[in-house]
Design a protein around this motif. Structure first.
Motif, PDB file in Angstrom:
ATOM      1  N   GLU A   8      -7.062   0.588  10.691  1.00  0.00           N
ATOM      2  CA  GLU A   8      -6.258  -0.563  10.270  1.00  0.00           C
ATOM      3  C   GLU A   8      -5.893  -1.451  11.456  1.00  0.00           C
ATOM      4  O   GLU A   8      -5.780  -2.673  11.309  1.00  0.00           O
ATOM      5  CB  GLU A   8      -4.975  -0.078   9.587  1.00  0.00           C
ATOM      6  CG  GLU A   8      -5.185   0.743   8.323  1.00  0.00           C
ATOM      7  CD  GLU A   8      -5.414   2.215   8.599  1.00  0.00           C
ATOM      8  OE1 GLU A   8      -5.453   2.993   7.629  1.00  0.00           O
ATOM      9  OE2 GLU A   8      -5.574   2.587   9.782  1.00  0.00           O
TER      10      GLU A   8
ATOM     11  N   CYS B 165      -9.035  -3.461  12.613  1.00  0.00           N
ATOM     12  CA  CYS B 165      -9.258  -4.596  11.717  1.00  0.00           C
ATOM     13  C   CYS B 165      -8.242  -5.709  11.961  1.00  0.00           C
ATOM     14  O   CYS B 165      -8.522  -6.882  11.705  1.00  0.00           O
ATOM     15  CB  CYS B 165      -9.175  -4.133  10.261  1.00  0.00           C
ATOM     16  SG  CYS B 165     -10.571  -3.113   9.745  1.00  0.00           S
TER      17      CYS B 165
ATOM     18  N   SER C  68      -6.827  -6.835   0.686  1.00  0.00           N
ATOM     19  CA  SER C  68      -6.331  -6.668   2.054  1.00  0.00           C
ATOM     20  C   SER C  68      -5.168  -7.619   2.343  1.00  0.00           C
ATOM     21  O   SER C  68      -5.085  -8.707   1.771  1.00  0.00           O
ATOM     22  CB  SER C  68      -7.464  -6.941   3.057  1.00  0.00           C
ATOM     23  OG  SER C  68      -8.526  -6.025   2.873  1.00  0.00           O
ATOM     24  N   TYR C  69      -4.284  -7.192   3.232  1.00  0.00           N
ATOM     25  CA  TYR C  69      -3.153  -8.029   3.621  1.00  0.00           C
ATOM     26  C   TYR C  69      -2.727  -7.658   5.039  1.00  0.00           C
ATOM     27  O   TYR C  69      -2.999  -6.542   5.510  1.00  0.00           O
ATOM     28  CB  TYR C  69      -1.975  -7.872   2.658  1.00  0.00           C
ATOM     29  CG  TYR C  69      -1.404  -6.473   2.628  1.00  0.00           C
ATOM     30  CD1 TYR C  69      -0.340  -6.111   3.463  1.00  0.00           C
ATOM     31  CD2 TYR C  69      -1.937  -5.496   1.790  1.00  0.00           C
ATOM     32  CE1 TYR C  69       0.174  -4.834   3.444  1.00  0.00           C
ATOM     33  CE2 TYR C  69      -1.434  -4.201   1.766  1.00  0.00           C
ATOM     34  CZ  TYR C  69      -0.374  -3.882   2.590  1.00  0.00           C
ATOM     35  OH  TYR C  69       0.120  -2.607   2.589  1.00  0.00           O
TER      36      TYR C  69
ATOM     37  N   TYR D 105      -4.301  -2.212   2.735  1.00  0.00           N
ATOM     38  CA  TYR D 105      -5.129  -2.431   1.545  1.00  0.00           C
ATOM     39  C   TYR D 105      -4.412  -1.861   0.330  1.00  0.00           C
ATOM     40  O   TYR D 105      -3.988  -0.708   0.324  1.00  0.00           O
ATOM     41  CB  TYR D 105      -6.500  -1.763   1.706  1.00  0.00           C
ATOM     42  CG  TYR D 105      -7.422  -2.034   0.537  1.00  0.00           C
ATOM     43  CD1 TYR D 105      -8.129  -3.228   0.461  1.00  0.00           C
ATOM     44  CD2 TYR D 105      -7.553  -1.115  -0.502  1.00  0.00           C
ATOM     45  CE1 TYR D 105      -8.957  -3.498  -0.617  1.00  0.00           C
ATOM     46  CE2 TYR D 105      -8.378  -1.375  -1.583  1.00  0.00           C
ATOM     47  CZ  TYR D 105      -9.079  -2.572  -1.640  1.00  0.00           C
ATOM     48  OH  TYR D 105      -9.888  -2.832  -2.716  1.00  0.00           O
TER      49      TYR D 105
ATOM     50  N   SER E 288       0.838  -1.213   0.000  1.00  0.00           N
ATOM     51  CA  SER E 288       0.000   0.000   0.000  1.00  0.00           C
ATOM     52  C   SER E 288       0.867   1.255   0.000  1.00  0.00           C
ATOM     53  O   SER E 288       0.534   2.257  -0.641  1.00  0.00           O
ATOM     54  CB  SER E 288      -0.920   0.004   1.223  1.00  0.00           C
ATOM     55  OG  SER E 288      -0.175  -0.063   2.428  1.00  0.00           O
TER      56      SER E 288
ATOM     57  N   ILE F  36      -4.153  -4.122   9.256  1.00  0.00           N
ATOM     58  CA  ILE F  36      -4.569  -4.629   7.951  1.00  0.00           C
ATOM     59  C   ILE F  36      -4.355  -3.528   6.918  1.00  0.00           C
ATOM     60  O   ILE F  36      -4.893  -2.427   7.049  1.00  0.00           O
ATOM     61  CB  ILE F  36      -6.052  -5.066   7.953  1.00  0.00           C
ATOM     62  CG1 ILE F  36      -6.271  -6.174   8.986  1.00  0.00           C
ATOM     63  CG2 ILE F  36      -6.479  -5.526   6.564  1.00  0.00           C
ATOM     64  CD1 ILE F  36      -5.502  -7.448   8.722  1.00  0.00           C
TER      65      ILE F  36
ATOM     66  N   ALA G 285     -11.940  -5.851   5.901  1.00  0.00           N
ATOM     67  CA  ALA G 285     -11.558  -4.886   4.869  1.00  0.00           C
ATOM     68  C   ALA G 285     -11.748  -3.472   5.412  1.00  0.00           C
ATOM     69  O   ALA G 285     -12.869  -3.061   5.713  1.00  0.00           O
ATOM     70  CB  ALA G 285     -12.398  -5.086   3.608  1.00  0.00           C
TER      71      ALA G 285
ATOM     72  N   ASN H 130     -11.456  -0.555   3.970  1.00  0.00           N
ATOM     73  CA  ASN H 130     -12.217   0.361   3.116  1.00  0.00           C
ATOM     74  C   ASN H 130     -13.720   0.132   3.233  1.00  0.00           C
ATOM     75  O   ASN H 130     -14.513   1.077   3.147  1.00  0.00           O
ATOM     76  CB  ASN H 130     -11.762   0.241   1.661  1.00  0.00           C
ATOM     77  CG  ASN H 130     -11.879  -1.181   1.124  1.00  0.00           C
ATOM     78  OD1 ASN H 130     -11.849  -2.151   1.886  1.00  0.00           O
ATOM     79  ND2 ASN H 130     -11.985  -1.311  -0.181  1.00  0.00           N
TER      80      ASN H 130
END
Length: 365
Positions: A207, A210, A237-238, A232, A86, A230, A282, A284
């Motif tokens: 983030e 999550c 996602s990662y 994006y 990202s 997390i 996620a 977002n």
């Protein structure tokens, strides 16, 4: 090439200047090489061109195009895992803004004036924050070029970075905060609602909320741990490290404890399962749902804008400061690198805090 002398003299036709470098070849024989400086308007300018030429002869610089070099550098940082996908995506987006100005410019030919003119042109159409991001991305690349000896000096060292005026955090305060808490408290528990509560009552970044797993929550001890976040990017996602690269704990207040207790009753997974659902959350998607709620309820932060998920973190910090929490404790909870950073952002942004301070001063004096 080992050079022994370099001089400037008139061209044979008497018009303009030329440089002469004297050196020894591999066999030890003396040789001369010359270069015409047609653009030089004076001997002083010709001497400067000679110095640049001499430096390039003795220590060649990269002939790569600026933009090709920049994108290759970002790609290498991703391959070495020194930045997250990202982050690389953000860098590429910022660097792309330089293409109209530097697309055909060689790294070794880049000059401060070219950069200054480009920044001036960008500021005429774009916000300072956007231009500042572009500046930071390109300077990072050129600093690397200098460190790698692909460039002798960074032409941006003499170019000032565009300044962004420090704005007031868009925290939710006063009666508006009461309204937000009541509305959020009345919502049926869903993953995005739990995330909103974590941002509002624990000051977590979205983030980080999550990235929580069930085992990161200790309701009995009233403490939680931020161990990952997390991210994006285009691929989705990662799992990413925290912003500071370190784990931290945060207190769980009564309101948040009630929400988490009720939510965990619906979760049947183990400690390593995601707190907010069966799949990787996620960020977002949670942000969109919060934004939709703000549109419907017409929530407004102190800066007069619709509050984002990150503004809930600002709200948490603002309330902690106005309630008298010591800065070092708040720094630890928020995960800031220093107490000075916490103070710079959150020192008395709430009018109520200033009023309370005034009353304390009156009693003290």
């Amino acid at each position: 090439m080992k050079c022994y002398s370099a001089t400037v003299c008139r061209r044979s036709n008497g018009k303009g200047w030329r440089g002469v470098i004297r050196y020894k070849d591999e066999a030890g024989n003396w040789r001369n090489t010359t270069k015409s400086f047609r653009l030089a308007k004076s001997k002083a300018e010709a001497k400067k061109m000679l110095a640049d030429w001499l430096a390039d002869v003795e220590e060649p610089q990269s002939r790569a195009k600026v933009m090709d070099y920049a994108y290759a550098y970002v790609d290498s940082k991703v391959e070495l895992r020194s930045i997250q996908p990202s982050t690389a995506q953000d860098y590429r987006k910022s660097l792309k803004g330089w293409e109209p100005y530097l697309g055909n410019v060689e790294l070794r030919s880049l000059r401060p004036k070219v950069v200054e003119d480009a920044i001036r042109d960008m500021l005429a159409d774009l916000g300072v924050t956007t231009v500042r991001k572009r500046y930071v991305a390109l300077k990072m690349v050129l600093d690397h070029a200098v460190a790698s000896k692909d460039l002798r000096e960074n032409p941006m060292d003499s170019v000032p970075r565009p300044k962004v005026a420090q704005g007031t955090p868009n925290a939710i305060v006063g009666d508006e905060l009461v309204r937000v808490k009541e509305r959020v408290g009345a919502l049926p528990l869903r993953p995005w609602v739990v995330a909103v509560n974590l941002c509002l009552y624990a000051g977590l970044r979205a983030e980080e909320a999550c990235g929580l797993q069930v085992g990161d929550i200790d309701l009995k001890g009233r403490v939680g741990w931020v161990r990952r976040s997390i991210g994006y990017a285009k691929g989705g996602s990662y799992v990413a490290p925290t912003k500071s690269g370190r784990s931290r704990d945060f207190p769980i207040c009564d309101q948040l404890a009630r929400v988490l207790s009720k939510w965990l009753e619906t979760r049947s997974g183990g400690p390593t399962d995601w707190l907010l659902g069966d799949e990787m959350p996620a960020v977002n998607s949670i942000g969109r749902k919060w934004s939709m709620l703000c549109e419907i309820e017409e929530f407004v932060g102190r800066a007069g804008r619709k509050p984002t998920l990150h503004d809930l973190r600002h709200t948490f910090a603002t309330r902690c400061v106005s309630s008298g929490m010591d800065v070092k404790t708040l720094q630890s909870i928020l995960g800031h690198s220093s107490a000075a950073m916490t103070l710079d952002v959150y020192a008395s942004p709430d009018p109520a805090a200033k009023q309370a301070a005034g009353e304390l001063i009156a009693k003290a004096i």
